[in-house]
Design an enzyme around this catalytic site. Sequence first.
Site, mmCIF file in Angstrom:
data_model
loop_
_atom_site.group_PDB
_atom_site.id
_atom_site.type_symbol
_atom_site.label_atom_id
_atom_site.label_comp_id
_atom_site.label_asym_id
_atom_site.label_seq_id
_atom_site.Cartn_x
_atom_site.Cartn_y
_atom_site.Cartn_z
ATOM 1 N N GLY A 12 72.868 13.596 71.309
ATOM 2 C CA GLY A 12 73.846 13.022 70.372
ATOM 3 C C GLY A 12 75.207 12.814 71.023
ATOM 4 O O GLY A 12 75.412 13.122 72.201
ATOM 5 N N ALA A 84 72.113 20.489 67.133
ATOM 6 C CA ALA A 84 71.064 19.669 66.502
ATOM 7 C C ALA A 84 71.102 19.822 64.990
ATOM 8 O O ALA A 84 71.149 20.926 64.469
ATOM 9 C CB ALA A 84 69.693 20.093 67.020
ATOM 10 N N SER A 87 72.765 14.929 60.568
ATOM 11 C CA SER A 87 74.228 14.983 60.467
ATOM 12 C C SER A 87 74.849 13.861 59.636
ATOM 13 O O SER A 87 76.065 13.794 59.515
ATOM 14 C CB SER A 87 74.836 14.972 61.873
ATOM 15 O OG SER A 87 74.562 13.728 62.483
ATOM 16 N N SER A 128 81.289 22.336 59.944
ATOM 17 C CA SER A 128 81.841 21.016 59.630
ATOM 18 C C SER A 128 82.901 21.101 58.533
ATOM 19 O O SER A 128 82.812 21.939 57.624
ATOM 20 C CB SER A 128 80.699 20.127 59.141
ATOM 21 O OG SER A 128 81.205 19.020 58.426
ATOM 22 N N GLU A 130 82.958 19.184 56.224
ATOM 23 C CA GLU A 130 82.240 18.892 54.977
ATOM 24 C C GLU A 130 82.001 20.170 54.171
ATOM 25 O O GLU A 130 81.695 20.113 52.992
ATOM 26 C CB GLU A 130 80.909 18.212 55.277
ATOM 27 C CG GLU A 130 81.028 16.752 55.649
ATOM 28 C CD GLU A 130 81.584 15.895 54.519
ATOM 29 O OE1 GLU A 130 80.933 15.820 53.471
ATOM 30 O OE2 GLU A 130 82.667 15.304 54.681
ATOM 31 N N TYR A 152 74.105 18.164 52.814
ATOM 32 C CA TYR A 152 74.562 18.374 54.187
ATOM 33 C C TYR A 152 75.626 19.480 54.239
ATOM 34 O O TYR A 152 75.537 20.422 55.035
ATOM 35 C CB TYR A 152 75.133 17.063 54.759
ATOM 36 C CG TYR A 152 75.815 17.274 56.093
ATOM 37 C CD1 TYR A 152 75.069 17.360 57.264
ATOM 38 C CD2 TYR A 152 77.198 17.437 56.178
ATOM 39 C CE1 TYR A 152 75.696 17.599 58.482
ATOM 40 C CE2 TYR A 152 77.826 17.669 57.395
ATOM 41 C CZ TYR A 152 77.059 17.751 58.541
ATOM 42 O OH TYR A 152 77.680 17.992 59.740
HETATM 43 P P1 GDR Z 1 81.501 11.922 57.080
HETATM 44 O O1 GDR Z 1 81.436 10.632 58.013
HETATM 45 O O2 GDR Z 1 80.657 11.800 55.888
HETATM 46 O O3 GDR Z 1 82.952 12.233 56.856
HETATM 47 O O4 GDR Z 1 80.851 13.054 58.012
HETATM 48 P P2 GDR Z 1 81.152 9.087 57.672
HETATM 49 O O5 GDR Z 1 81.738 8.333 58.808
HETATM 50 O O6 GDR Z 1 79.721 8.829 57.366
HETATM 51 O O7 GDR Z 1 81.992 8.818 56.324
HETATM 52 C C1 GDR Z 1 83.406 8.918 56.279
HETATM 53 C C2 GDR Z 1 83.930 8.356 54.968
HETATM 54 O O8 GDR Z 1 83.785 6.944 54.971
HETATM 55 C C3 GDR Z 1 83.321 6.532 53.678
HETATM 56 N N1 GDR Z 1 82.633 5.220 53.794
HETATM 57 C C4 GDR Z 1 81.512 4.986 54.492
HETATM 58 N N2 GDR Z 1 80.763 5.820 55.277
HETATM 59 C C5 GDR Z 1 79.669 5.268 55.900
HETATM 60 N N3 GDR Z 1 78.938 6.045 56.709
HETATM 61 N N4 GDR Z 1 79.334 3.947 55.749
HETATM 62 C C6 GDR Z 1 80.066 3.089 54.955
HETATM 63 O O9 GDR Z 1 79.738 1.913 54.835
HETATM 64 C C7 GDR Z 1 81.209 3.629 54.306
HETATM 65 N N5 GDR Z 1 82.164 3.103 53.505
HETATM 66 C C8 GDR Z 1 83.018 4.075 53.199
HETATM 67 C C9 GDR Z 1 82.405 7.669 53.248
HETATM 68 O O10 GDR Z 1 82.163 7.602 51.836
HETATM 69 C C10 GDR Z 1 83.212 8.869 53.713
HETATM 70 O O11 GDR Z 1 84.159 9.195 52.739
HETATM 71 C C11 GDR Z 1 81.024 13.085 59.406
HETATM 72 C C12 GDR Z 1 79.685 13.438 60.042
HETATM 73 O O12 GDR Z 1 79.784 13.315 61.438
HETATM 74 C C13 GDR Z 1 79.285 14.858 59.712
HETATM 75 O O13 GDR Z 1 78.088 15.189 60.417
HETATM 76 C C14 GDR Z 1 80.419 15.791 60.165
HETATM 77 O O14 GDR Z 1 80.085 17.116 59.883
HETATM 78 C C15 GDR Z 1 81.704 15.387 59.480
HETATM 79 O O15 GDR Z 1 82.005 14.037 59.781
HETATM 80 C C16 GDR Z 1 82.865 16.245 59.948
#
Ligand code: GDR
Length: 334
Positions: A12, A84, A87, A128, A130, A152
Amino acid sequence: MSRRALITGITGQDGSYLAELLLSKGYKVHGLVRRVAMEDPGNRLKRIAQILDRIQLHAGSVESFPSIHKVLRETEPEECYHLAAQSFVSYSFDDEFSTLQTNINGTHHVLAALKDIVPGCRFYFAGSSEMFGKAVEIPQTEKTRFHPRSAYGISKVAGFDLTRNYREAYGLFACSGILFNHESPRRGYEFVTRKISSGIARILAGQDNKLALGNLQARRDWGHAAEYVEAMWRMLQQDSADDYVIATGETHSVREFVEAAFEYAGLDYQKYVIKDAQFYRPAEVDLLVGNAAKARTQLGWHPRTGFESLVQEMVESDCRERGVDVRQTIRAGT
Ligand code: GDR
C-alpha cells in the site's frame, strides 16, 4: 547485523514508503503479501517495484492465523508494522461484516502470534483519526474520546484497544499511531484527494469532462504520507511504548482541496465537478483536525509539507503519468 522488520500491508501507500525508509536505515525488510498479489506483480506490487530486489516478500494473509505464525517463525522480526487493513471508509458501509472481520481479527492474529513467537518484537498498529468520528473536541489529541461513525472506525477502535491491552496485559512493546489523513502520488484512486488529482489529469488529457464527487463540506487534516511513516518508525525507537496523534494541525474542506487542485491546473472547478449521491456516506465525519504536540515533543516529529504543496505534487504527478505537463498548461492558459 541489520535489524529485521516485518510490514503487513507493504504493497500500500504507507507500506511502500515505510519499506523505503527502513531500507535507507539498513534494515532487512520483510513484507507479508497475499498470494494473489504475488501472482499479479505488474498491478499489485507496483508501489514497491523499485525495491523488490531488496526486500523479501512472504505469501500470507493477516486473516489467517497459521500464515502469520509461519511468517513470524521464519523472519523473527524485531519490529512489526501492522498496516494491512480494509482501509476505504465508504466500502465499510457496503460490507460492515468483512471490514470488521478483516481489520479486528487481522490485528488480533498478529498480536497473538507475536506474543507466542517473538514477544520482544516491537509492534506498531495503524490507528486512525476515523476513531474520533463525531469528534467531541477540537483539535483532537491522544486524550480525546472516540466516537467512530463507520464499521471502519469501529474496527480501528477495537485494534487500538487490542494493542493497548497486549501492552498492559502481556508487556508487549505495542504502540498505536493515530494518523490523520495522509496522501501522496501513491494514494489509492478511490480516496478523495487522488480521485481529484487523477480526475484533473484525465480532463487535461482530454479523456474526461466531469468529476463526480460526494460531500464537499467535510473537513480533514491532510499531511504527506512519506513523512507520516517516519513517525511510525520513531514510535518504535522510544524507551517505552505509547500512542501518538500524527497530524498537521490544519484543516481544509474537500471543496478547498478541489479548488486548490483545479486552480493549480488552470481550470474552473465549477465547470467540471458534479455532485453524485452515491459518494455520500450514511454517517459522515464532518471535521477532523489533530494536535500532534506529543509527537513533536517526545518523538521530535513534525510535518513539513504544506497543504498547497501536497495538492500540487499530486496533480503534477498524475498529469505526468498521463503525458500532460501541467506547468505548460498553466502557462498556455488552458
Ligand atoms: P477518509 O478518506 O474517509 O477521511 O479516510 P477519503 O479520502 O475516502 O474521504 C475524505 C472525505 O471526502 C469526502 N468525499 C469523498 N470521498 C471519496 N472517497 N470519494 C468521493 O467522491 C468523495 N466526495 C466527498 C468523504 O465523504 C470524506 O468526508 C482516510 C482513509 O485513508 C482511512 O483509511 C484513514 O484511516 C483516514 O483517512 C485517516
